[in-house]
Design a protein around this motif. Sequence first.
Motif, PDB file in Angstrom:
ATOM      1  N   LEU A 144       0.842  -1.201   0.000  1.00  0.00           N
ATOM      2  CA  LEU A 144       0.000   0.000   0.000  1.00  0.00           C
ATOM      3  C   LEU A 144       0.877   1.250   0.000  1.00  0.00           C
ATOM      4  O   LEU A 144       1.458   1.613   1.036  1.00  0.00           O
ATOM      5  CB  LEU A 144      -0.919   0.009   1.239  1.00  0.00           C
ATOM      6  N   THR A 145       1.016   1.883  -1.148  1.00  0.00           N
ATOM      7  CA  THR A 145       1.770   3.132  -1.217  1.00  0.00           C
ATOM      8  C   THR A 145       0.821   4.295  -0.955  1.00  0.00           C
ATOM      9  O   THR A 145      -0.398   4.155  -0.984  1.00  0.00           O
ATOM     10  CB  THR A 145       2.438   3.301  -2.588  1.00  0.00           C
ATOM     11  N   ARG A 146       1.414   5.461  -0.696  1.00  0.00           N
ATOM     12  CA  ARG A 146       0.647   6.664  -0.341  1.00  0.00           C
ATOM     13  C   ARG A 146      -0.335   6.347   0.795  1.00  0.00           C
ATOM     14  O   ARG A 146      -1.460   6.810   0.837  1.00  0.00           O
ATOM     15  CB  ARG A 146      -0.134   7.192  -1.552  1.00  0.00           C
ATOM     16  N   THR A 147       0.132   5.533   1.729  1.00  0.00           N
ATOM     17  CA  THR A 147      -0.718   5.084   2.827  1.00  0.00           C
ATOM     18  C   THR A 147       0.045   5.261   4.132  1.00  0.00           C
ATOM     19  O   THR A 147       0.999   4.518   4.409  1.00  0.00           O
ATOM     20  CB  THR A 147      -1.125   3.610   2.643  1.00  0.00           C
ATOM     21  N   ALA A 148      -0.350   6.238   4.905  1.00  0.00           N
ATOM     22  CA  ALA A 148       0.349   6.570   6.148  1.00  0.00           C
ATOM     23  C   ALA A 148      -0.240   5.805   7.315  1.00  0.00           C
ATOM     24  O   ALA A 148      -1.458   5.577   7.386  1.00  0.00           O
ATOM     25  CB  ALA A 148       0.253   8.072   6.411  1.00  0.00           C
ATOM     26  N   CYS A 149       0.625   5.411   8.235  1.00  0.00           N
ATOM     27  CA  CYS A 149       0.170   4.832   9.499  1.00  0.00           C
ATOM     28  C   CYS A 149      -0.037   5.991  10.469  1.00  0.00           C
ATOM     29  O   CYS A 149       0.927   6.585  10.961  1.00  0.00           O
ATOM     30  CB  CYS A 149       1.201   3.853  10.040  1.00  0.00           C
ATOM     31  N   GLU A 150      -1.295   6.313  10.734  1.00  0.00           N
ATOM     32  CA  GLU A 150      -1.605   7.495  11.526  1.00  0.00           C
ATOM     33  C   GLU A 150      -1.681   7.217  13.018  1.00  0.00           C
ATOM     34  O   GLU A 150      -1.515   8.123  13.828  1.00  0.00           O
ATOM     35  CB  GLU A 150      -2.925   8.111  11.048  1.00  0.00           C
ATOM     36  N   ASN A 151      -1.958   5.956  13.366  1.00  0.00           N
ATOM     37  CA  ASN A 151      -2.083   5.655  14.790  1.00  0.00           C
ATOM     38  C   ASN A 151      -1.781   4.186  15.021  1.00  0.00           C
ATOM     39  O   ASN A 151      -2.127   3.320  14.202  1.00  0.00           O
ATOM     40  CB  ASN A 151      -3.495   5.989  15.282  1.00  0.00           C
ATOM     41  N   LEU A 152      -1.143   3.889  16.142  1.00  0.00           N
ATOM     42  CA  LEU A 152      -0.838   2.517  16.537  1.00  0.00           C
ATOM     43  C   LEU A 152      -1.286   2.312  17.970  1.00  0.00           C
ATOM     44  O   LEU A 152      -0.918   3.098  18.856  1.00  0.00           O
ATOM     45  CB  LEU A 152       0.666   2.255  16.450  1.00  0.00           C
ATOM     46  N   THR A 153      -2.059   1.260  18.200  1.00  0.00           N
ATOM     47  CA  THR A 153      -2.528   0.949  19.541  1.00  0.00           C
ATOM     48  C   THR A 153      -2.355  -0.537  19.798  1.00  0.00           C
ATOM     49  O   THR A 153      -2.731  -1.364  18.966  1.00  0.00           O
ATOM     50  CB  THR A 153      -4.017   1.315  19.711  1.00  0.00           C
ATOM     51  N   ALA A 154      -1.803  -0.873  20.957  1.00  0.00           N
ATOM     52  CA  ALA A 154      -1.667  -2.275  21.338  1.00  0.00           C
ATOM     53  C   ALA A 154      -2.952  -2.725  22.038  1.00  0.00           C
ATOM     54  O   ALA A 154      -3.425  -2.060  22.962  1.00  0.00           O
ATOM     55  CB  ALA A 154      -0.470  -2.461  22.256  1.00  0.00           C
ATOM     56  N   GLN A 155      -3.502  -3.853  21.569  1.00  0.00           N
ATOM     57  CA  GLN A 155      -4.731  -4.397  22.141  1.00  0.00           C
ATOM     58  C   GLN A 155      -4.584  -5.912  22.286  1.00  0.00           C
ATOM     59  O   GLN A 155      -4.457  -6.626  21.291  1.00  0.00           O
ATOM     60  CB  GLN A 155      -5.940  -4.079  21.256  1.00  0.00           C
TER      61      GLN A 155
END
Length: 514
Positions: free
Chosen positions: A176-187
């Motif tokens: 997936l290009t032009r695809t930012a990881c905006e948030n990461l949460t551990a669950q």
Amino acid sequence: MFKETSTQQCDLLVIGGGINGAGIARDAVGRGLSVILCEKDDLAAHTSSASSKLIHGGLRYLEFYEFSLVRKALQEREDLMRIAPHLIFPLQFVMPYVNGLRPYWFLRAGLFVYDHLARRDLLPSTRGIEFSQHESGASLKSHLQRGFEYADAWVDDARLVVLNAMDARQRGAKILTRTACENLTAQNGRWMAELCHTDNSSQQYRFKVDAACIVNATGAWASQLQSRSNVNSSPPKLRLIKGSHIVVKRLFNHARAYIFQHPDGRIVFAIPYENNFTLIGTTDFEYHGDLDNLKISEQEIDYLCDLSNHYFRSQISAVDVVHSFSGVRPLVDDGHADAKSITRDYRLEFVQLPAPALHVLGGKITTYRRLAEEAVNQIQLALGLAPVQQAWTTKVCLPGGAIFSEEPSNQNVQEFSRFLALCCERYTWLPAKLVQRLARAYGTRIHQVLDNCVDEKSMGEQVLEGLYACEIDYLIQHEFAMTAQDILWRRSKLGLHLSADAEQILTHWIQTHQ
């Protein structure tokens, strides 16, 4: 593309589409892991397309006693040539001896070690040369009388990234290009990542990925992402070292490259580039600016021009620079004050809490495949995943690399010129230079680019000189290209050869035909 509000599950979410991220994605999916890779920009949009375009052991690292790193890189050098003989090929280097800098015996001893740290099947050994009797001497100033010739390899760095991503996708990974990881949460011991894709019309689509493990392969941004993923951790300090290159019109008329010493201890390469140009670099300066807005400084241009002028008869200045590029190398801080002395080796840091994550720190393009192999080994062990397949990436060619044999072989490297000749015979209705460019870029996939083409007219519109609709369509469909810049500067270097309005013309064509 995934639907908005959807959640995709995978074993591995790789964040970062440079050489390390693409290499890890390819290795992991080939071993049976489900993989998603996201990159906020284009593949190889940053450091991985701003290298010196070399697969090399790192000769100068020997004087810092980095024998392990050099051996590892030298072992990789010929393996990479075999898996991608169209992108990586032998290149002879000339090193002039300069009175007052490193002693002649010291250079000879270093090159002897360089020749013998790893097995060589494809590259010749070092030899001493007298410039009065060697073609490389005609371009050098008269005070330079002798030196050495040794071998390393050239690489199209951005295309190497793309081919790893292509192979990963063919094996089932989602790229997936032009695809930012905006948030990461551990669950519950897993990662929930919120991703945002931006298309060519600037429309955004958001979705989530539920991953058992993440790989932080964001390069210069690695410390930032490591801090975001675990606010309680103290990520290792990275030294961000800016390296810049300039491109000038050709300064010499042969196929060898030069490696020059600078009185400050650095070395600079002068490399034949795109037939008509010479690539000169790199610099080594600490960088603290905006990672998304890199450009060469006047100080760096003067530095590279001055060094070139010290060696070459043809003198250059800032007005002769037709192109430049800069990248930031994220080097693990090993306590050295001087940028040139910092180790170029990589570090892999795996953490289990708050959820499994592998952080990739440092590294160089030559050792990317080894890094990826070690990374996937760690991930499988930590997650308790039984490998469907053991390490495999030296045994399978990258797309287009199976020239005469399906498996990587010396023949594919040594007889590549015969492949070029066969392509010219097959496509007699095209100029030989165009056929050679396509064969070098795509290897055996030239036949896919030119599928159903029997004459120039059947290639579709010639959008720019030497660039036809069939190639543009192939790049968009198979190589993740979305914009004119992707095509002109990363999938190719055609931007160097075309007029200033080429990007605008191609952008309009893409908008009206896709």
